[in-house]
Write a protein that holds these residues in place. Structure first.
Motif, PDB file in Angstrom:
ATOM      1  N   LYS A 134      21.987   4.087  10.516  1.00 14.09           N
ATOM      2  CA  LYS A 134      22.265   4.783   9.249  1.00 14.09           C
ATOM      3  C   LYS A 134      21.027   4.790   8.354  1.00 14.09           C
ATOM      4  O   LYS A 134      20.726   5.793   7.705  1.00 14.09           O
ATOM      5  CB  LYS A 134      23.433   4.106   8.526  1.00 14.09           C
ATOM      6  N   HIS A 135      20.303   3.677   8.328  1.00 10.42           N
ATOM      7  CA  HIS A 135      19.121   3.576   7.473  1.00 10.42           C
ATOM      8  C   HIS A 135      17.864   4.163   8.110  1.00 10.42           C
ATOM      9  O   HIS A 135      17.056   4.798   7.424  1.00 10.42           O
ATOM     10  CB  HIS A 135      18.849   2.108   7.124  1.00 10.42           C
ATOM     11  N   GLU A 159      11.028  -2.030  -1.191  1.00 10.40           N
ATOM     12  CA  GLU A 159      12.325  -1.409  -1.454  1.00 10.40           C
ATOM     13  C   GLU A 159      12.524  -1.193  -2.948  1.00 10.40           C
ATOM     14  O   GLU A 159      13.011  -0.133  -3.382  1.00 10.40           O
ATOM     15  CB  GLU A 159      13.432  -2.291  -0.885  1.00 10.40           C
ATOM     16  N   HIS A 160      12.142  -2.180  -3.772  1.00  8.94           N
ATOM     17  CA  HIS A 160      12.308  -2.055  -5.220  1.00  8.94           C
ATOM     18  C   HIS A 160      11.302  -1.073  -5.821  1.00  8.94           C
ATOM     19  O   HIS A 160      11.633  -0.339  -6.764  1.00  8.94           O
ATOM     20  CB  HIS A 160      12.180  -3.415  -5.881  1.00  8.94           C
ATOM     21  N   GLN A 161      10.106  -1.053  -5.301  1.00 10.39           N
ATOM     22  CA  GLN A 161       9.093  -0.142  -5.848  1.00 10.39           C
ATOM     23  C   GLN A 161       9.360   1.306  -5.462  1.00 10.39           C
ATOM     24  O   GLN A 161       9.221   2.217  -6.276  1.00 10.39           O
ATOM     25  CB  GLN A 161       7.700  -0.554  -5.368  1.00 10.39           C
ATOM     26  N   MET A 162       9.724   1.537  -4.210  1.00  9.55           N
ATOM     27  CA  MET A 162       9.901   2.896  -3.717  1.00  9.55           C
ATOM     28  C   MET A 162      11.327   3.392  -3.867  1.00  9.55           C
ATOM     29  O   MET A 162      11.559   4.601  -3.940  1.00  9.55           O
ATOM     30  CB  MET A 162       9.521   2.960  -2.226  1.00  9.55           C
ATOM     31  N   GLY A 163      12.284   2.462  -3.903  1.00  6.75           N
ATOM     32  CA  GLY A 163      13.691   2.814  -3.814  1.00  6.75           C
ATOM     33  C   GLY A 163      14.143   2.674  -2.370  1.00  6.75           C
ATOM     34  O   GLY A 163      13.394   3.003  -1.436  1.00  6.75           O
ATOM     35  N   LYS A 164      15.351   2.182  -2.174  1.00  7.81           N
ATOM     36  CA  LYS A 164      15.847   1.915  -0.822  1.00  7.81           C
ATOM     37  C   LYS A 164      15.855   3.175   0.036  1.00  7.81           C
ATOM     38  O   LYS A 164      15.480   3.153   1.216  1.00  7.81           O
ATOM     39  CB  LYS A 164      17.249   1.311  -0.901  1.00  7.81           C
ATOM     40  N   LYS A 165      16.266   4.299  -0.555  1.00 10.79           N
ATOM     41  CA  LYS A 165      16.340   5.541   0.205  1.00 10.79           C
ATOM     42  C   LYS A 165      14.955   5.982   0.656  1.00 10.79           C
ATOM     43  O   LYS A 165      14.756   6.395   1.812  1.00 10.79           O
ATOM     44  CB  LYS A 165      16.993   6.632  -0.643  1.00 10.79           C
ATOM     45  N   ASN A 166      13.973   5.906  -0.238  1.00 15.70           N
ATOM     46  CA  ASN A 166      12.618   6.333   0.120  1.00 15.70           C
ATOM     47  C   ASN A 166      11.997   5.416   1.177  1.00 15.70           C
ATOM     48  O   ASN A 166      11.273   5.880   2.061  1.00 15.70           O
ATOM     49  CB  ASN A 166      11.724   6.379  -1.118  1.00 15.70           C
ATOM     50  N   ILE A 197      13.380   6.465   4.462  1.00 13.07           N
ATOM     51  CA  ILE A 197      12.749   7.706   4.945  1.00 13.07           C
ATOM     52  C   ILE A 197      11.363   7.409   5.514  1.00 13.07           C
ATOM     53  O   ILE A 197      10.979   7.907   6.583  1.00 13.07           O
ATOM     54  CB  ILE A 197      12.659   8.746   3.816  1.00 13.07           C
ATOM     55  N   ALA A 198      10.598   6.584   4.802  1.00 15.41           N
ATOM     56  CA  ALA A 198       9.253   6.223   5.270  1.00 15.41           C
ATOM     57  C   ALA A 198       9.331   5.521   6.628  1.00 15.41           C
ATOM     58  O   ALA A 198       8.524   5.787   7.526  1.00 15.41           O
ATOM     59  CB  ALA A 198       8.557   5.341   4.247  1.00 15.41           C
ATOM     60  N   MET A 199      10.300   4.621   6.783  1.00 13.06           N
ATOM     61  CA  MET A 199      10.445   3.910   8.054  1.00 13.06           C
ATOM     62  C   MET A 199      10.904   4.850   9.167  1.00 13.06           C
ATOM     63  O   MET A 199      10.438   4.741  10.313  1.00 13.06           O
ATOM     64  CB  MET A 199      11.429   2.754   7.908  1.00 13.06           C
ATOM     65  N   ARG A 200      11.799   5.762   8.860  1.00 11.29           N
ATOM     66  CA  ARG A 200      12.215   6.754   9.867  1.00 11.29           C
ATOM     67  C   ARG A 200      11.007   7.528  10.382  1.00 11.29           C
ATOM     68  O   ARG A 200      10.829   7.723  11.594  1.00 11.29           O
ATOM     69  CB  ARG A 200      13.221   7.741   9.267  1.00 11.29           C
ATOM     70  N   ASN A 201      10.175   7.983   9.440  1.00 10.55           N
ATOM     71  CA  ASN A 201       8.990   8.752   9.828  1.00 10.55           C
ATOM     72  C   ASN A 201       8.011   7.898  10.638  1.00 10.55           C
ATOM     73  O   ASN A 201       7.418   8.357  11.621  1.00 10.55           O
ATOM     74  CB  ASN A 201       8.288   9.301   8.583  1.00 10.55           C
ATOM     75  N   PHE A 202       7.841   6.658  10.214  1.00 10.18           N
ATOM     76  CA  PHE A 202       6.946   5.731  10.905  1.00 10.18           C
ATOM     77  C   PHE A 202       7.430   5.486  12.335  1.00 10.18           C
ATOM     78  O   PHE A 202       6.643   5.511  13.291  1.00 10.18           O
ATOM     79  CB  PHE A 202       6.891   4.418  10.121  1.00 10.18           C
ATOM     80  N   ILE A 203       8.719   5.261  12.500  1.00  9.64           N
ATOM     81  CA  ILE A 203       9.295   4.974  13.816  1.00  9.64           C
ATOM     82  C   ILE A 203       9.154   6.173  14.747  1.00  9.64           C
ATOM     83  O   ILE A 203       8.840   6.020  15.933  1.00  9.64           O
ATOM     84  CB  ILE A 203      10.773   4.556  13.658  1.00  9.64           C
ATOM     85  N   ARG A 255       2.966   8.594   1.273  1.00 11.22           N
ATOM     86  CA  ARG A 255       3.415  10.000   1.242  1.00 11.22           C
ATOM     87  C   ARG A 255       4.803  10.122   0.628  1.00 11.22           C
ATOM     88  O   ARG A 255       5.046  10.984  -0.220  1.00 11.22           O
ATOM     89  CB  ARG A 255       3.403  10.569   2.658  1.00 11.22           C
ATOM     90  N   ILE A 256       5.712   9.242   1.025  1.00 14.14           N
ATOM     91  CA  ILE A 256       7.087   9.326   0.520  1.00 14.14           C
ATOM     92  C   ILE A 256       7.166   8.856  -0.940  1.00 14.14           C
ATOM     93  O   ILE A 256       7.925   9.407  -1.749  1.00 14.14           O
ATOM     94  CB  ILE A 256       8.044   8.516   1.408  1.00 14.14           C
ATOM     95  N   ALA A 257       6.360   7.848  -1.286  1.00 14.85           N
ATOM     96  CA  ALA A 257       6.373   7.348  -2.661  1.00 14.85           C
ATOM     97  C   ALA A 257       5.682   8.309  -3.622  1.00 14.85           C
ATOM     98  O   ALA A 257       5.893   8.233  -4.842  1.00 14.85           O
ATOM     99  CB  ALA A 257       5.699   5.977  -2.730  1.00 14.85           C
ATOM    100  N   GLY A 258       4.848   9.204  -3.078  1.00 15.35           N
ATOM    101  CA  GLY A 258       4.101  10.121  -3.938  1.00 15.35           C
ATOM    102  C   GLY A 258       2.997   9.417  -4.699  1.00 15.35           C
ATOM    103  O   GLY A 258       2.543   9.902  -5.741  1.00 15.35           O
TER     104      GLY A 258
END
Length: 603
Positions: free
Chosen positions: A344-345, A479-486, A489-495, A511-514
């Motif tokens: 899910k994550h 997680e706190h700096q970027m937000g859990k959702k972001n 997403i970053a980990m999905r892209n990395f994987i 890239r995801i954090a902008g």
């Protein structure tokens, strides 16, 4: 005619002098190597340091002498000499127990070295990383396992040789080499101290075939790396039973095809997706890698029962005796629940196969993960718990299926990542209130483990333990700096990227954090400490100082003023000393990091 004769005499004299100088230089180099070999065997730290100026080698030698380990010089040799520089195969072995552990530990000394001649004397200049440009691309492994005795291996390896010294790889120092061919022909090679060097020219797509046998240990008191009894046994990747460079090199991530035979009375599990058949008196196992990987492990047992479960496209295979606990159905239920939460994550894992393998050599619990298998002890252990310390032990091992990192910070992206995912698995069962307790316990693990000042996430190649707790905290701060959702997403892209290096991870987060996350991440990855803050309070300001290394992070501060009002401030910490100025009134008291989002200590 007289001039020609004079020229010939001068030419022959010069040539003779050159040969003599070359021979003298070669003899001098041999003498330098012999002195180092001799010094290695002694216990004279000062003498060794006078010959070897490399600090890493000096520190290693000192630790070996202090541990009183038996040292045996290997078969050192000269690879090549070019004017005033030379490449040398310098080896030695430490004998103290299991040959796999000996091979691994001895590699701190055994290696390829560059020597330079200065003022007529040869000096050891630097060590050459054997994987700096060479690459192992494919293994075709044929194994014949004789339980209680030995393993015979024939490995056909596809390699790219890009380095001037040839090709070198680690291999268990007890291996008895029977054949070695490069591109179908015999070639010069040296094998000593757990390192195999092959005289290979610089060329891509070469085929190296090595044939060897290893008599495997069966010491009941030392079963970690390898153990072969008549009933059960194993070869872990750290036994170096087949060639590879190291546990974090990007250049030996190879594809594997494995053909293994064992008497049919035994079951055998490789650490790859596998199928088996019975032919006569033999059980034949064929296994292949789903993506490039490195060192493999194998386990066998006469008394296992093999059970297979399906979770969507993923196959879960349990290799265990009938009295193994937890029961196989409970393992599958926890696997399915953890898989769903992590998918899910972070999307799907890298593989569609997972094995759970019982190792009956002693002890209980979830011991480790190798490629696509989770290794359990005689019995497994708790799957997930909220007390006394919250842990998702089984889920931690499952989470390794999402990352396969290489290079610097390998264990941050492997063990730090898996420990962080435990927080997600725990909160899915016990609710978010468990998180504070979980990360508090991880901070305690870091402090009690005495990692502070001794190890960094960046250089944790040997998996010292620092990556579990400090690594998990770094993911939690992200997680706190970027937000859990972001972060998800970053980990999905990395994987999915196919590039699981730390730089790829940093790029995806940025890239995801902008925003550029590199300064923040590098400050935490490269330091051997965590922030130590010193706070000085006055009427209208707080002075916040960092002791030691400078870290970058946002610090939340909750202030109580003397008139009873409260203020919340966020200070972006980025230097040794910073001020928080308060214009709204006088400070009565303050609370740093009120929601426990940071890993730090107060002086």
């Amino acid at each position: 005619m007289r001039c020609y004769s004079l020229f010939l005499v001068i030419f022959l004299t010069t040539l003779s002098t050159g040969f003599a100088q070359q021979k003298t230089g070669l003899n001098s180099l041999k003498q330098s190597i012999a002195l180092i070999d001799s010094a290695f065997q002694k216990n004279d730290i000062q003498y060794f340091n006078s010959l070897v100026s490399l600090q890493d080698l000096q520190e290693f030698y000192k630790s070996v002498v202090e541990e009183k380990l038996k040292k045996v010089p290997g078969k050192s040799s000269i690879i090549s000499v070019n004017k005033d520089s030379a490449y040398v195969f310098l080896t030695g072995i430490l004998l103290y127990g299991n040959s796999g552990d000996e091979t691994n530990y001895s590699s701190n000394y055994t290696g390829i070295y560059k020597f330079e001649r200065v003022a007529g004397s040869w000096k050891l200049k630097n060590r050459i990383d054997i994987d700096r440009t060479n690459q192992i691309k494919n293994h075709q492994l044929r194994l014949d396992v004789l339980p209680g005795k030995s393993v015979h291996v024939r490995d056909t390896i596809s390699i790219d040789v890009n380095d001037v010294f040839g090709f070198a790889t680690k291999l268990n120092h007890r291996a008895k080499l029977e054949k070695l061919f490069l591109n179908g022909a015999k070639t010069d090679f040296s094998f000593s101290g757990g390192l195999l060097w092959v005289n290979a020219k610089q060329k891509k797509n070469q085929k190296l075939i090595i044939d060897y046998t290893i008599e495997v240990e069966k010491d009941d008191k030392n079963t970690n790396s390898a153990y072969f009894s008549e009933t059960y046994g194993h070869l872990r990747n750290q036994y170096f039973w087949h060639p590879f460079f190291s546990f974090s090199s990007p250049n030996d991530r190879a594809t594997f095809s494995l053909h293994c035979t064992i008497p049919k009375a035994y079951h055998l599990a490789t650490s790859l997706a596998q199928k088996e058949s019975i032919v006569g008196d033999l059980r034949i196992i064929k296994a292949t890698s789903e993506q490039p990987t490195f060192g493999l492990s194998i386990y066998y047992d006469k008394d296992w029962e093999v059970s297979t479960f399906k979770k969507g496209q993923t196959e879960l295979v349990v290799y265990a005796t009938k009295d193994f606990l937890p029961k196989k159905e409970a393992l599958y239920a926890e696997f399915a629940k953890s898989y769903d939460t992590l998918e899910k994550h972070f999307g799907k894992p890298l593989s569609t196969y997972m094995g759970i393998v019982q190792d009956r050599t002693g002890g209980n619990g979830w011991l480790n993960r190798s490629n696509n298998i989770i290794i359990a002890g005689e019995k497994g252990s708790i799957l997930i718990t909220d007390k006394p310390q919250p842990r998702a032990y089984f889920g931690h091992e499952i989470a390794h299926g999402w990352t396969s990192p290489t290079g610097p910070a390998t264990n941050f992206l492997m063990e730090g990542w898996a420990t962080y995912t435990e927080s997600l698995l725990l909160s899915s069962v016990y609710g978010d209130t468990i998180l504070a307790k979980f990360f508090k316990s991880q901070k305690q693990n870091y402090i009690r483990g005495e990692y502070d000042g001794n190890a960094s996430l960046w250089e944790d190649y040997s998996n010292s333990g620092v990556s579990y707790s400090k690594g998990a905290w770094l993911f939690y701060m992200l997680e706190h700096q970027m937000g859990k959702k972001n972060l998800s997403i970053a980990m999905r892209n990395f994987i999915k990227s196919g590039d699981q290096s730390i730089q790829s991870f940093i790029n995806q987060c940025s890239r995801i954090a902008g925003a550029g996350m590199e300064p923040f991440l590098l400050s935490w990855l490269k330091s051997k400490t965590i922030p130590m803050l010193n706070i000085q309070q006055s009427a209208n300001h707080l002075k916040i100082s960092q002791q030691g290394d400078v870290f970058l992070f946002p610090l939340e501060i909750k202030l109580k003023l003397k008139d009873g009002t409260y203020l919340n401030k966020v200070l972006n910490i980025n230097s040794k000393e910073q001020l928080v100025k308060i214009a709204e009134g006088e400070i009565d008291s303050y609370t740093l990091d009120p929601d426990n989002k940071l890993l730090y200590t107060i002086k």
